[in-house]
Scaffold this motif. Structure first.
Motif, mmCIF file in Angstrom:
data_model
loop_
_atom_site.group_PDB
_atom_site.id
_atom_site.type_symbol
_atom_site.label_atom_id
_atom_site.label_comp_id
_atom_site.label_asym_id
_atom_site.label_seq_id
_atom_site.Cartn_x
_atom_site.Cartn_y
_atom_site.Cartn_z
ATOM 1 N N CYS A 103 0.857 -1.182 0.000
ATOM 2 C CA CYS A 103 0.000 0.000 0.000
ATOM 3 C C CYS A 103 0.900 1.242 0.000
ATOM 4 O O CYS A 103 1.977 1.228 0.601
ATOM 5 N N ALA A 104 0.436 2.307 -0.643
ATOM 6 C CA ALA A 104 1.117 3.583 -0.457
ATOM 7 C C ALA A 104 0.831 4.064 0.964
ATOM 8 O O ALA A 104 -0.188 3.682 1.557
ATOM 9 N N LEU A 105 1.728 4.859 1.501
ATOM 10 C CA LEU A 105 1.538 5.334 2.872
ATOM 11 C C LEU A 105 1.888 6.823 2.942
ATOM 12 O O LEU A 105 2.919 7.241 2.418
ATOM 13 N N VAL A 106 0.990 7.584 3.526
ATOM 14 C CA VAL A 106 1.205 9.031 3.652
ATOM 15 C C VAL A 106 1.204 9.353 5.140
ATOM 16 O O VAL A 106 0.195 9.155 5.823
ATOM 17 N N ALA A 107 2.341 9.809 5.627
ATOM 18 C CA ALA A 107 2.510 9.993 7.068
ATOM 19 C C ALA A 107 2.800 11.454 7.392
ATOM 20 O O ALA A 107 3.852 11.975 7.047
ATOM 21 N N GLY A 108 1.839 12.099 8.035
ATOM 22 C CA GLY A 108 2.066 13.454 8.531
ATOM 23 C C GLY A 108 2.835 13.374 9.837
ATOM 24 O O GLY A 108 2.811 12.339 10.508
ATOM 25 N N ALA A 109 3.513 14.447 10.212
ATOM 26 C CA ALA A 109 4.345 14.359 11.417
ATOM 27 C C ALA A 109 4.424 15.688 12.151
ATOM 28 O O ALA A 109 4.472 16.749 11.536
ATOM 29 N N GLN A 110 4.462 15.595 13.458
ATOM 30 C CA GLN A 110 4.808 16.751 14.281
ATOM 31 C C GLN A 110 6.326 16.835 14.360
ATOM 32 O O GLN A 110 7.005 15.803 14.355
ATOM 33 N N VAL A 111 6.847 18.064 14.446
ATOM 34 C CA VAL A 111 8.300 18.239 14.516
ATOM 35 C C VAL A 111 8.657 19.395 15.436
ATOM 36 O O VAL A 111 7.975 20.415 15.451
ATOM 37 N N GLY A 112 9.719 19.191 16.217
ATOM 38 C CA GLY A 112 10.258 20.309 16.996
ATOM 39 C C GLY A 112 9.904 20.230 18.469
ATOM 40 O O GLY A 112 9.541 19.173 18.980
ATOM 41 N N THR A 113 9.993 21.375 19.150
ATOM 42 C CA THR A 113 9.718 21.431 20.590
ATOM 43 C C THR A 113 8.381 22.127 20.817
ATOM 44 O O THR A 113 8.157 23.222 20.325
ATOM 45 N N HIS A 114 7.506 21.444 21.540
ATOM 46 C CA HIS A 114 6.142 21.932 21.758
ATOM 47 C C HIS A 114 6.051 22.670 23.097
ATOM 48 O O HIS A 114 6.998 22.643 23.891
ATOM 49 N N ALA A 115 4.869 23.272 23.335
ATOM 50 C CA ALA A 115 4.698 24.116 24.525
ATOM 51 C C ALA A 115 4.985 23.370 25.828
ATOM 52 O O ALA A 115 5.465 23.952 26.796
ATOM 53 N N ASN A 116 4.702 22.082 25.880
ATOM 54 C CA ASN A 116 4.927 21.311 27.110
ATOM 55 C C ASN A 116 6.341 20.722 27.174
ATOM 56 O O ASN A 116 6.616 19.852 27.987
ATOM 57 N N GLY A 117 7.201 21.148 26.266
ATOM 58 C CA GLY A 117 8.589 20.681 26.294
ATOM 59 C C GLY A 117 8.824 19.399 25.517
ATOM 60 O O GLY A 117 9.967 18.958 25.360
ATOM 61 N N ARG A 118 7.752 18.789 25.034
ATOM 62 C CA ARG A 118 7.934 17.542 24.279
ATOM 63 C C ARG A 118 8.602 17.807 22.948
ATOM 64 O O ARG A 118 8.305 18.769 22.263
ATOM 65 N N GLU A 119 9.495 16.876 22.575
ATOM 66 C CA GLU A 119 10.191 16.998 21.300
ATOM 67 C C GLU A 119 9.731 15.906 20.348
ATOM 68 O O GLU A 119 9.739 14.720 20.696
ATOM 69 N N THR A 120 9.330 16.317 19.148
ATOM 70 C CA THR A 120 8.878 15.337 18.153
ATOM 71 C C THR A 120 9.837 15.298 16.968
ATOM 72 O O THR A 120 10.585 16.243 16.712
ATOM 73 N N TYR A 121 9.769 14.187 16.233
ATOM 74 C CA TYR A 121 10.808 13.839 15.260
ATOM 75 C C TYR A 121 10.592 14.421 13.865
ATOM 76 O O TYR A 121 11.546 14.676 13.121
ATOM 77 N N GLY A 122 9.356 14.619 13.455
ATOM 78 C CA GLY A 122 9.116 15.146 12.107
ATOM 79 C C GLY A 122 9.321 14.114 11.021
ATOM 80 O O GLY A 122 9.004 12.944 11.197
#
Ligand code: KGT
Length: 277
Positions: free
Chosen positions: A197-216
Motif C-alpha cells: 500500500c502507499a503510505l502518507v505519514a504526517g508528522a509533528q516536529v520540533g519542541t512543543h509548549a509542554n517541552g515535548r520533542e517530536t521527530y518530524g
C-alpha cells in the motif's frame, strides 16, 4: 507542524500551508496527529474536545477541504461521544472535497510507553479512549485505510486494513524525537512494503509548549516502499508532496502475492501457535 495548544494558532498555519498545494486533483492532504491542539495538557485538550459532527473546529476543517477541493485528513481531533468521564477519542477525521466528513477513525493503540527523553512517561490512555474499529473509506483515488502514529508498530492492524481493501494508508503521527530517530522510517516503509500500500505519514516536529520533542520527517511512500518525498525534520511547517502512481499496486500484488500466501498459511500459523509449537 509544530502544533501548539491553541487551535487558532494551528489553524492559521494549516490555512497558510494549504495555499501552497500543487494543482493536481484528486489530492489527499494528511495533517499530523494532534494537529489542532498539541502539548496542551490533558485538561485543556479535553476542554477543546467537540461532539462528533458539530463544533467550530470541525466546521473549519470541512470548510478548508471544500475551499481547496481536497481530501483533508485531520490527524486526531479530540472528540467526545457523550461519555461522562474526562476522556476523549483521538479521532482522525477525513473530509472530502465537498466538505463532508467521510470517515472517522479512533486511534486504537494508545502510547503508554516509557521513553528515554525529558517527558519519560507517556500515558495516553489516561486521557484517551482507545478505538474499537478499523476504518477504510472509498475515495476518488482508491481505498484509504486509517491508522495513527503508535499504531504503526502493530502490523496486524495494517494487514487488516489491506484485507479490507486499502490501497493507501494515512498515518498522522507525532513520534517522539528519540523513537523516531531510531524507528520511524523503518516502520513506515515496512508497513508499506508488507501490505503493498502507499503510505502518507504526517508528522509533528520540533519542541512543543509542554517541552515535548517530536521527530518530524513527514513522508510519502509508494506501494514498493520507496520514499517519494520527505520533510527534513528541521523546517516547520513543511509540506512534503508527491504524486503516487497507484496503478503500480496491481503488478506488485500480482508478482509478490503475499495476501494469497498469507491466506493459505494462516491455518498452519494459527494451529501451531495454539499448540505452542
Ligand atoms: O498527546 C498528544 O498531544 C498527541 N499525541 C501523541 O503525541 C501520541 C500519544 S502520546 N504520540 C505517539 O503515539 C508517539 C508514538 C511514538 O513515538 C512511538 O511509537 O515511538
Amino acid at each position: 507542524m509544530t502544533s501548539q495548544p491553541d487551535p487558532q494558532d494551528n489553524l492559521k498555519i494549516i490555512e497558510q500551508v494549504l495555499t501552497q498545494l500543487p494543482p493536481a486533483r484528486p489530492q489527499l492532504v494528511v495533517l499530523p496527529e494532534a494537529c489542532l491542539c498539541f502539548g496542551a495538557g490533558d485538561k485543556r485538550q479535553r476542554e477543546r474536545a467537540e461532539v462528533f459532527g458539530s463544533g467550530e473546529l470541525q466546521e473549519r476543517l470541512a470548510k478548508l477541504a471544500r475551499q481547496h477541493s481536497i481530501y483533508l485528513l485531520a490527524g486526531t481531533v479530540p472528540i467526545i461521544d457523550g461519555q461522562s468521564d474526562d476522556k476523549f477519542s483521538a479521532a482522525s477525521l477525513l473530509y472530502g472535497p465537498d466538505g463532508d466528513c467521510l470517515a472517522r477513525y479512533n486511534k486504537i493503540h494508545l502510547f503508554d510507553v516509557d521513553v528515554a527523553d525529558s517527558t519519560k512517561e507517556y500515558r495516553e490512555s489516561a486521557w484517551t479512549h482507545p478505538g474499537q474499529e478499523i476504518v477504510t473509506v472509498a475515495t476518488e483515488f482508491g481505498v484509504l485505510g486509517l491508522a495513527v502514529c503508535y499504531d504503526v508498530r502493530f502490523p496486524e492492524l495494517f494487514r487488516a486494513l489491506r484485507a479490507a481493501g486499502a490501497e493507501v494508508i494515512a498515518l498522522p503521527s507525532a513520534f517522539t524525537k528519540v523513537t523516531g530517530a531510531a524507528h520511524w522510517e523503518v516502520l513506515t516503509r515496512a508497513r508499506a512494503i508488507e501490505q503493498q500500500c502507499a503510505l502518507v505519514a504526517g508528522a509533528q516536529v520540533g519542541t512543543h509548549a509542554n517541552g515535548r520533542e517530536t521527530y518530524g520527517h513527514a513522508l510519502v511512500i509508494d506501494g514498493w516502499g520507496k520514499v517519494l518525498s520527505a520533510c527534513d525534520g528541521q523546517q516547520s511547517p513543511c509540506l512534503s508532496s508527491a504524486s503516487v502512481d497507484l496503478s503500480q499496486l496491481g503488478d506488485i500484488r500480482k508478482n509478490i502475492p503475499v495476501a494469497k500466501h498469507f491466506a493459505s498459511s494462516k491455518k498452519v500459523i494459527h494451529e501451531s501457535s495454539q499448540s505452542g509449537h
